[in-house]
Design a protein around this motif. Structure first.
Motif, mmCIF file in Angstrom:
data_model
loop_
_atom_site.group_PDB
_atom_site.id
_atom_site.type_symbol
_atom_site.label_atom_id
_atom_site.label_comp_id
_atom_site.label_asym_id
_atom_site.label_seq_id
_atom_site.Cartn_x
_atom_site.Cartn_y
_atom_site.Cartn_z
ATOM 1 N N MET A 85 0.839 -1.207 0.000
ATOM 2 C CA MET A 85 0.000 0.000 0.000
ATOM 3 C C MET A 85 0.868 1.248 0.000
ATOM 4 S SD MET A 85 -3.227 -0.641 2.492
ATOM 5 C CE MET A 85 -4.034 0.851 1.977
ATOM 6 N N SER A 86 1.935 1.195 0.758
ATOM 7 C CA SER A 86 2.829 2.354 0.819
ATOM 8 C C SER A 86 3.511 2.577 -0.523
ATOM 9 C CB SER A 86 3.868 2.135 1.911
ATOM 10 O OG SER A 86 4.757 3.218 1.962
ATOM 11 N N ASN A 87 3.989 1.510 -1.142
ATOM 12 C CA ASN A 87 4.662 1.636 -2.438
ATOM 13 C C ASN A 87 3.706 2.057 -3.548
ATOM 14 O OD1 ASN A 87 7.053 0.872 -1.264
ATOM 15 N ND2 ASN A 87 6.842 -1.276 -1.835
ATOM 16 N N MET A 88 2.463 1.575 -3.487
ATOM 17 C CA MET A 88 1.486 1.875 -4.528
ATOM 18 C C MET A 88 0.807 3.226 -4.319
ATOM 19 S SD MET A 88 -0.209 -1.926 -4.867
ATOM 20 C CE MET A 88 -1.654 -1.319 -5.667
ATOM 21 N N GLN A 89 1.011 3.830 -3.166
ATOM 22 C CA GLN A 89 0.405 5.124 -2.833
ATOM 23 C C GLN A 89 -1.111 5.079 -3.014
ATOM 24 O OE1 GLN A 89 2.481 7.973 -5.236
ATOM 25 N NE2 GLN A 89 4.388 7.680 -4.135
ATOM 26 N N ILE A 90 -1.731 4.101 -2.378
ATOM 27 C CA ILE A 90 -3.180 3.934 -2.490
ATOM 28 C C ILE A 90 -3.918 5.083 -1.808
ATOM 29 C CG2 ILE A 90 -5.100 2.488 -1.714
ATOM 30 C CD1 ILE A 90 -3.395 0.082 -2.351
ATOM 31 N N LEU A 91 -3.440 5.505 -0.646
ATOM 32 C CA LEU A 91 -4.079 6.637 0.026
ATOM 33 C C LEU A 91 -3.572 7.925 -0.600
ATOM 34 C CD1 LEU A 91 -3.853 5.466 3.740
ATOM 35 C CD2 LEU A 91 -5.805 5.311 2.200
ATOM 36 N N ARG A 92 -4.454 8.904 -0.747
ATOM 37 C CA ARG A 92 -4.128 10.160 -1.430
ATOM 38 C C ARG A 92 -4.290 11.347 -0.492
ATOM 39 N NH1 ARG A 92 -2.226 7.769 -5.643
ATOM 40 N NH2 ARG A 92 -3.600 6.880 -7.177
#
Length: 126
Positions: A85-92
């Motif tokens: 999740m951190s690598n994919m930057q799911i939260l904006r």
């Protein structure tokens, strides 16, 4: 049928009344359709953004639940998911700052990709 005013004069009064009544109804329906379409387009983007944010938070909560589980396998899956999740930057936007803080606390602040026993907020130091 003849075109023009002379043609309408030859029509029966009921037919003329029907045509005259239908013309504003068609115009009103067209205006309502345009307004409804415009409203749908304007509301569509915020709705999609809200749904994407809700799904991201659902994934985030699942990740935190798994990472904090007492079962080592579930915890490992949660930690791997947290890193992904951190690598994919799911939260904006503003959610990313909060998510980063929580994920760093869960993973022990290490970003080396290794989730060894003894890491994470739910475990005791080894």
């Amino acid at each position: 049928m003849a075109a023009g005013v002379e043609g309408l004069a030859a029509w029966p009064p009921a037919a003329v009344a029907t045509v005259v009544a239908a013309a504003p109804a068609v115009a009103l329906t067209a205006i309502a359709g345009l307004v409804g379409g415009l409203w749908a387009v304007l509301r569509w983007r915020p709705d999609v953004a809200r749904e994407e944010r809700d799904r991201a938070w659902s994934r985030f909560v699942w990740t935190v639940d798994q990472a904090c589980d007492g079962d080592v396998v579930r915890s490992e899956v949660g930690l791997a998911s947290a890193r992904a999740m951190s690598n994919m930057q799911i939260l904006r936007d503003h959610d990313a700052a909060f998510g980063t803080i929580v994920l760093e606390r869960i993973t022990g602040g290490e970003d080396d990709g290794g989730a060894r026993p003894g890491q994470g907020a739910h475990r005791t130091a080894a």
